[in-house]
Design a protein around this motif. Sequence first.
Motif, PDB file in Angstrom:
ATOM      1  N   CYS A 209       0.798  -1.238   0.141  1.00  0.00           N
ATOM      2  CA  CYS A 209       0.137  -0.113   0.030  1.00  0.00           C
ATOM      3  C   CYS A 209       0.771   1.259  -0.055  1.00  0.00           C
ATOM      4  N   GLN A 211       0.736   5.455  -0.216  1.00  0.00           N
ATOM      5  CA  GLN A 211      -0.100   6.606  -0.082  1.00  0.00           C
ATOM      6  C   GLN A 211       0.780   7.767  -0.505  1.00  0.00           C
ATOM      7  N   ASP A 216      -4.521   7.212  -1.336  1.00  0.00           N
ATOM      8  CA  ASP A 216      -3.939   6.288  -2.025  1.00  0.00           C
ATOM      9  C   ASP A 216      -3.305   6.695  -3.395  1.00  0.00           C
TER      10      ASP A 216
END
Length: 261
Positions: A209, A211, A216
């Motif tokens: 993930c 960001q 995101d």
Amino acid sequence: MSATVWALSLAHEIGGSPEGLAAALARLSTGLSEAEADRLCGYRRPEDALRFAAGRALVRSLVLDVQDQAAPHPVRAKDIVFGQRRGTTKPVLAEQCRGLVRGVADFNISHDGDWVLAGVAGRGAIGVDVARVFCPEDMGDREYIGEFETQLSAREAAWLLERSTDRLRDFYRIWTAKEAYVKATGAGIAAIDLRTIDVALPHAGKAMCVQAGGEDAPFAFETGVLGDGGYVFCVASAPGVARAIRTVGIGDVERCLIPAR
């Protein structure tokens, strides 16, 4: 549409000799433009010249490989000319060859030490980065990572120093993800506060993930290792785009650069 990434090990091709380096440089210089050939002559260190030539050759060979399926007419290496996207530091296909090249929306190059990485995307943007897993002999990994405190988010720094079981490698996995993101956007590393890019590495079945600015990132990321694990890489490309990552040799590159194509 897909993204294709090729990785080339220069150390494997050179064999550790000046003669091997010179031979590899001659082979990978095929297809360079006059401007690129002039730039090649400006490098003082043969190793740097080789990395430059390998990056350009790798991208051209990838573009030509894609043309087998996407272009109605053959494209030659000399038809592939590079420019720079306005307002960014990112290289792009020059205007005069965009009508010839089909199936390539974006490309990117990275090199460090013995490895050169190149990627092309049929849709959306792509950013690639490779880095050698390295720590100075006179420093511990905690001390070394601390040198990059101003480029790491608070969460990244805390996770690396308190929870990671492979601290140095994980640091470079995070770093290459940041670089891949910046290169995909084309903004340039100097234009972005790297602390605003927060990378959570894949773990416990959870995907990677990333960001940026609390949102995101508009890319999917893939991280991995090269060779014996001494190098790590990351690829950022559009979500939903299938990625193929392959290790190639100079022979594979040359076959794509044959003028008859």
